[in-house]
Scaffold this active site. Structure first.
Site, PDB file in Angstrom:
ATOM      1  N   LYS A 287      -0.146   5.280  -5.608  1.00 54.32           N
ATOM      2  CA  LYS A 287      -1.039   5.291  -6.978  1.00 54.32           C
ATOM      3  C   LYS A 287      -2.037   6.527  -6.863  1.00 54.32           C
ATOM      4  O   LYS A 287      -2.298   7.541  -8.200  1.00 54.32           O
ATOM      5  CB  LYS A 287      -1.999   4.137  -6.836  1.00 54.32           C
TER       6      LYS A 287
ATOM      7  N   HIS B  65     -26.398  19.842  -1.606  1.00 51.22           N
ATOM      8  CA  HIS B  65     -27.037  20.805  -3.053  1.00 51.22           C
ATOM      9  C   HIS B  65     -25.964  21.517  -3.346  1.00 51.22           C
ATOM     10  O   HIS B  65     -25.493  22.590  -2.334  1.00 51.22           O
ATOM     11  CB  HIS B  65     -27.965  21.380  -2.797  1.00 51.22           C
TER      12      HIS B  65
ATOM     13  N   CYS C 133       0.980  -1.149  -0.012  1.00 49.87           N
ATOM     14  CA  CYS C 133      -0.228   0.137   0.211  1.00 49.87           C
ATOM     15  C   CYS C 133       0.796   1.210  -0.021  1.00 49.87           C
ATOM     16  O   CYS C 133       0.762   2.273  -0.760  1.00 49.87           O
ATOM     17  CB  CYS C 133      -0.792   0.274   1.128  1.00 49.87           C
TER      18      CYS C 133
ATOM     19  N   TYR D  94      -7.413  -3.643 -12.026  1.00 45.15           N
ATOM     20  CA  TYR D  94      -7.585  -2.711 -11.640  1.00 45.15           C
ATOM     21  C   TYR D  94      -5.969  -1.608 -11.610  1.00 45.15           C
ATOM     22  O   TYR D  94      -6.059  -0.334 -12.116  1.00 45.15           O
ATOM     23  CB  TYR D  94      -8.478  -2.084 -10.229  1.00 45.15           C
TER      24      TYR D  94
ATOM     25  N   GLU E   2      -5.546   1.632 -13.099  1.00 37.15           N
ATOM     26  CA  GLU E   2      -5.767   3.368 -12.759  1.00 37.15           C
ATOM     27  C   GLU E   2      -4.136   3.530 -13.353  1.00 37.15           C
ATOM     28  O   GLU E   2      -4.162   4.681 -14.173  1.00 37.15           O
ATOM     29  CB  GLU E   2      -5.132   2.446 -11.545  1.00 37.15           C
TER      30      GLU E   2
ATOM     31  N   CYS F 135      -1.443   1.664  -3.324  1.00 40.22           N
ATOM     32  CA  CYS F 135      -2.427   3.270  -2.620  1.00 40.22           C
ATOM     33  C   CYS F 135      -1.702   3.881  -3.159  1.00 40.22           C
ATOM     34  O   CYS F 135      -2.698   4.725  -3.308  1.00 40.22           O
ATOM     35  CB  CYS F 135      -3.061   2.848  -1.588  1.00 40.22           C
TER      36      CYS F 135
ATOM     37  N   GLU G  28     -25.337  13.236  -4.197  1.00 34.69           N
ATOM     38  CA  GLU G  28     -26.720  13.825  -4.071  1.00 34.69           C
ATOM     39  C   GLU G  28     -27.922  12.409  -4.914  1.00 34.69           C
ATOM     40  O   GLU G  28     -28.610  13.275  -4.871  1.00 34.69           O
ATOM     41  CB  GLU G  28     -26.922  14.746  -4.056  1.00 34.69           C
TER      42      GLU G  28
END
Lengths: 654, 498
Positions: free
Chosen positions: A224, A629, A216, A357, A361, A221, A634
């Site tokens: 990346k 908003h 990681c 992935y 990525e 992670c 939303e």
């Protein structure tokens, strides 16, 4: 080298009085669980001066001294410091990690008297002589023979010293200093456990290595996401013109500068982990761990120096490493994600092989910083993920300049020219027939999958079962392997998720169960995740395919909508690309069983919904929640079109 | 001549099933929903120009002078920050980069106009009759509308919904305030950069405007009389302003303006009183923006003709849980209704639910509790549920546990940004399973982060459940699922490492 056992015990002895500021919980109970080791006379390891001095303290005749010595220790080696055959026997015991009492006759007080007594008692003429449980095994030859025939081991086992050491160097030895291992270590340390973390990074074929923290932090992670951010900033710079910022037409990207910044940050994290372990009194060794016997592990450092440690419990958290294709030129000329993030030169025109992935990525951010990127895909994108979402990601990347070569696999990689980067020729073959194609790239990045680092851990020695095919370790719902004192967490687990936070959660909870009387198990259900492709994809719960499979198509309702982030209206880009989808179980009050979002900040969006899914979110609750908003998230409060209806989901106004 | 029809209208057939006064978020949502349920609906909307002459199209505050332009200009300011980050990430951008207000304003205004048009089309599509007239009550079933040209129209309906919203308040007692000051009704429609700006007020409107003006490179000062973001969690509020100050926004606290004068060069000279020292100070600005609050648009409605009761202090219309006013067939939703949160999404939902109750045989009433919201200050502040103060007041300090953390967004690290104010706080009941009462998040993308958790709180999430949620790595939102330090413990809440 030797076990280093007694020495280690002293060095790592737990402070009993220091206040940790953690409320001191568990301090007293821990002492009961694992009493501090008494001085063990059977553990002299090296140097005879200690034990011989202690015996000489009482003025006994040499014969009585020797007798007492043989009688009071399970394993005794009578030796001379200069004797080569003695050294061989010592080595044997050390390799078996058998603690023994060593008496160097030539170093002891009254050496001459002892030598006389030696001949009388042992009826031997020369050292070495080995006694096990007061029984004479004999000299060098008989001892080695006894070992080769297995008699010695048997005897030692009866002794109880080989099978289960009476006390251990550590409460817990963790193999692998990645997210999971470190989390478990830090948590266990809270309960005053004596912990050793072994971490060792085997360099990639390209020669890349890194520090403490695991995938990681070093090659996953963290770098990346930072490089993804670099790519997003490239887009932001483009957008900013529409928002009135006066930026020159072309903005160039400097790979070296980015990589240096990213690596500097990683360096600080590596250091931070070291400090964190030290603060918590967790012992850390930069050494490769391999099981050599029950409760015993060998730690080999980068100079080849070996040490043996014992522990009551073990945790395997070694993670995974990228897979290679097994074709000519792959290891020599290709790189993996293990190399990319610290690549000392810009990769240039890049072929990314794979559709994981990781592949998408990397392809995404490389294209985002302006590189020519091609992705070679054998079959489908993002296997295991919702395919509707996966294909939308692919389409978006394609629209943003990433080229896809589908249904092809590389069969050969050749170097045309060396350099940084050099030039490579890739020959690929169609998966449907014999058609081959050729392409020239500066860099070939393999991202075809990852393999568990479990095959060189000596697991067979202690009998830990692994899945022969995948190398993954099956565990119970308490992360226990088939060998009760050995646990495993993280990416190496069979059928579990390969995610940092999952490993962390599993590690923490395991430590709490082991040492704090907790009974909370890691919940591998409804774990949210995000793929940081240029258009980020956040998901929690079931994919549409899985939901159909589980509940039947007629029993699920899929609500969906495209949405256009307000921020993208001004640069007028990518309308009807962002997409929201929820999957509900009709028979269970339209409970949400799957959540999928494709859009900016998908990770930030998904997290809270994951918490809501944990609480049994239904479509009705979703509808009655007020939106914030104007944000992307939303959209989930106003989903009204079902997939079944075929109604239009294209976005018009607000 | 048509006026003579009015009395019979009240007794007999009405022109419309539903008449909505005010074409903002709430009114339009209600109108469209009713039309979809097969009713004959009219919307009347009229924008009284601001004292500075600014006017706009259909869609109300949110679309024209609120959320939409605000978030877009906030985004422009954020992009300015990203441009400064970009070199750290390897992008070769020569600094500093200048900003062109005209270009931004034009883009934002064009987008808003496209939304105005979109709303017109949506009404047409749903066969809702739209009148650009200023309405006032003639009687309890009839309104009189006046066009810009002065032409009068009478409209009658069985049900009437008042959704006229509010407008910024001017401190008319201050000399020069009305003549020389502008409000949020004008700022988004300025063709030219406002230049050096004094923002008066400490409402979220004030802080948001000051935040983006600073972000665009303008010299910006906020003058506030007392506390920032009244009604919000005060710890969070002070962090919001602390971050703004670190980004260059000036704050004049405990000060009130007393006079605005125009200098010969066109600059505005503002005189204010420092309430702490009692001294009078002066400064010159290009623009003075009043953001001291909003007043409901009820004064020109002649509510008394229909017998509708208002709160004499707030001027807002009194409503019950069904959104009904003192006159049973007349309703009020949105910012004009007493005691309602002044938020677009609540108005929209209230409008929809009202239409469904009137014409769709639904009984669902609007739940105004746990409404999430986000303040789009430079460091965004998202919250849902109770503030710490409110939770303490309701449940008692000894029954409340607050979990908190200072965290650093990953993206800030390489960009060498200061994250001193990135902070999360979860207010829970102390008794297991520790029901979550409120969540407060200060950091990038706070709105995106908060939305899902709002849902969790709606579903009755407990602290335990949130902690059992696995994080998404690496995000800011994951820090919410990792809040382990309670305030009561006194431990350092700074997040270190992964």
């Amino acid at each position: 080298m030797g076990c280093g056992k007694s020495k280690e015990r002293r060095a790592a002895a737990r402070p009993q009085s220091e206040a940790h500021g953690r409320g001191g919980r568990g301090r007293d109970s821990s002492a009961k669980v694992h009493p501090p080791s008494p001085p063990l006379p059977e553990h002299p390891a090296t140097g005879a001066s200690g034990p011989s001095r202690s015996t000489s303290a009482r003025v006994l005749d040499p014969r009585a001294r020797l007798r007492a010595c043989i009688d009071s220790h399970p394993v005794v080696l009578l030796s001379k410091s200069t004797c080569e055959r003695c050294a061989e026997v010592k080595k044997l015991f050390k390799s078996m990690c058998v603690p023994y009492f060593l008496l160097e006759l030539d170093q002891a007080e009254d050496a001459r008297g002892l030598e006389r007594a030696f001949s009388e008692l042992t009826s031997e003429t020369d050292v070495p002589v080995v006694f096990v449980k007061r029984r004479k095994i004999g000299g060098h030859g008989p001892t080695l023979k006894a070992y080769q025939e297995g008699r010695l081991q048997k005897l030692l086992k009866m002794n109880g010293s080989e099978g289960l050491p009476e006390s251990y160097d550590y409460d817990l030895i963790i193999v692998g200093g990645g997210s999971g291992g470190l989390a478990a270590a830090k948590e266990a340390a809270k309960y005053d456990k004596k912990i050793l973390v072994l971490d060792f990074v085997t360099p990639t074929p390209h020669g890349t290595r890194w520090g403490l923290g695991g995938t990681c932090v070093n090659v996953g992670c963290i770098p990346k996401k930072l490089m993804h951010q670099a790519a997003l900033l490239g887009q932001a710079v483009q957008d900013s013109r529409n928002y009135g910022w006066k930026i020159e037409e072309t903005v160039k990207h400097d790979w070296d500068k980015m990589t240096e910044a990213v690596q500097n940050y990683i360096g600080s994290l590596n250091w931070g982990y070291r400090v964190a372990l030290r603060e918590r009194k967790v012992t850390y060794e930069n050494a490769y761990g391999q099981f050599v016997g029950p409760h015993r592990i060998k730690a080999t450092n980068n100079k080849g120096k070996e040490k043996i440690y014992t522990a009551e419990k073990f945790l395997i958290a070694t993670g995974e490493r990228p897979r290679y294709l097994g074709i000519p030129g792959d290891r020599e000329f290709c790189i993996s994600s293990d190399d990319l993030f610290s690549l000392p030169y810009c990769p240039g025109k890049t072929l990314v092989v794979g559709a994981s992935y990781v592949a998408l990525e990397c392809a995404g951010f490389l294209a985002g910083i302006g590189l020519d990127v091609t992705v070679m895909v054998r079959s489908i994108l993002l296997r295991g993920f919702d395919q509707d979402m996966a294909n939308k990601i692919g389409e978006h990347m394609e629209e943003h300049g990433v080229k896809f070569i589908k249904q092809f696999i590389p069969i050969k990689v050749e170097q045309i020219e060396a350099g940084t980067p050099g030039r490579l020729r890739v020959v690929a073959q169609s998966t449907s027939g014999g058609e081959t194609i050729e392409g020239e790239y500066n860099t070939v990045l393999l991202a075809i999958g990852r393999d568990a680092c479990t095959r060189k851990l000596g697991l067979e020695t202690v009998g830990v079962k692994i899945n022969d095919k995948t190398g993954k370790i099956p565990v119970t719902d308490e992360e226990q392997t088939n060998v009760p004192y050995i646990y495993a967490i993280g990416d190496i687990l069979e059928g579990k998720l390969e995610l940092t936070p999952v490993a962390i959660q599993a590690g923490r909870l395991l430590a709490q169960r082991l040492y704090a009387g907790s009974n909370i198990k890691c919940d591998y259900e409804n774990v949210p995740t995000t793929v940081f492709t240029p258009l980020e994809y956040g998901a929690c719960g079931l994919s549409e395919e899985k939901a159909v499979e589980k509940f039947g198509e007629e029993n699920i309702e899929v609500y969906h909508s495209y949405f256009w982030p307000l921020e993208w209206t001004i640069p007028s880009r990518d309308n009807n690309k962002c997409y929201a989808k929820i999957i509900c179980n009709i028979k269970d009050n339209e409970r949400v069983v799957g959540f999928h979002v494709l859009g900016p900040n998908a990770g930030e969006v998904t997290q809270g919904f994951a918490a809501a899914l944990k609480c049994g979110l239904t479509k009705m609750q979703l509808d009655s929640t007020i939106g914030i908003h104007p944000v992307c998230a939303e959209v989930f409060t106003t989903l009204s079109v079902t997939k079944r209806s075929g109604g239009s989901i294209l976005q018009a106004g607000c | 001549m048509r006026l003579s029809r009015a009395p019979e209208c009240t007794a007999g057939r009405q022109d419309y099933n539903l008449l909505v006064i005010g074409g903002g978020s709430g009114g339009l949502a209600c109108a469209k929903e009713a039309a979809q349920l097969g009713k004959k609906v009219a919307v009347v909307d009229y924008v009284e120009p601001s004292p500075r002459g600014t006017r706009w199209g259909l869609g109300g505050t949110c679309v024209n002078v609120g959320c939409i332009p605000k978030k877009l200009i906030h985004q422009a300011a954020l992009l300015g920050g990203m441009i400064r980050d970009a070199p750290h990430y390897g992008w070769d951008v020569a600094q500093p980069v200048l900003h062109d207000w005209r270009k931004m304003a034009e883009a934002v205004q064009n987008y808003v106009k496209s939304l105005n048009w979109g709303h017109r089309v949506q009404l047409q599509d749903r066969k809702v009759k739209y009148f650009n007239i200023k309405a006032s009550f003639v009687n309890e079933h009839t309104i009189c509308g006046v066009t810009k040209g002065g032409k009068e129209t009478l409209l009658s309906a069985e049900h009437i919904v008042i959704a006229t919203g509010g407008r910024p308040r001017y401190p008319t007692h201050i000399e020069g305030a009305l003549e020389y000051g502008i409000t949020s009704d004008d700022i988004f429609w300025l063709k030219e950069s406002p230049g050096k700006t004094l923002v008066v007020g400490a409402s979220y409107v004030a802080l948001e405007c000051a935040g983006f003006l600073t972000g665009l490179g303008l010299d910006t000062t906020v003058m506030m009389r007392s506390i920032p973001l009244r009604g919000f969690d005060q710890q969070m509020s002070s962090l919001v302003t602390a971050y703004m100050a670190s980004q260059g926004t000036r704050f004049l606290k405990h000060c009130t303006p007393s006079r605005v004068q125009k200098l010969p060069d066109g600059q505005l000279q503002v005189t204010w009183e420092d309430l702490t020292s009692g001294k009078e100070n002066m400064g010159t600005f290009s623009t003075v923006l009043w953001a001291i609050g909003r007043i409901p648009e009820t004064r020109s409605l002649n509510l008394e003709n229909a017998g509708i009761n208002t709160n004499p202090n707030s001027q807002k219309i009194l409503v019950d849980a069904q959104e009904a006013t003192s006159v049973p067939h007349i309703y009020a939703i949105g910012d004009v209704a007493e005691g309602r949160p002044e938020l677009t999404p609540t108005a929209i939902m209230a409008g929809k639910l009202l239409a469904r109750r009137l014409y769709g045989q639904s009984l669902d009433v609007m739940d105004y509790s746990n409404v999430p919201t986000t303040v789009f200050t430079p460091l965004e502040y998202g919250c849902v549920g109770l503030s710490e103060e409110e939770a303490m007041a309701r449940h008692g300090e000894e029954h409340v546990e607050v979990y908190h953390a200072y965290y650093k967004p990953l993206e800030f690290t390489v960009a060498e940004r200061d994250a001193s104010q990135c902070y999360i706080k979860m207010v829970c009941l102390r008794k297991p399973p520790q029901l979550v009462l409120g969540l407060h998040f200060l950091g990038p993308n706070a709105g995106e982060v908060t939305q899902g958790f709002a849902l969790g709180i709606k579903c009755g999430a407990s602290y335990e459940q949130v902690m059992r949620t696995v994080g998404i790595h690496p995000t800011c939102a994951e820090e919410v699922a990792k809040l382990r330090i309670s305030k009561r413990s006194g431990l350092d809440p700074t997040v270190t490492g992964c």
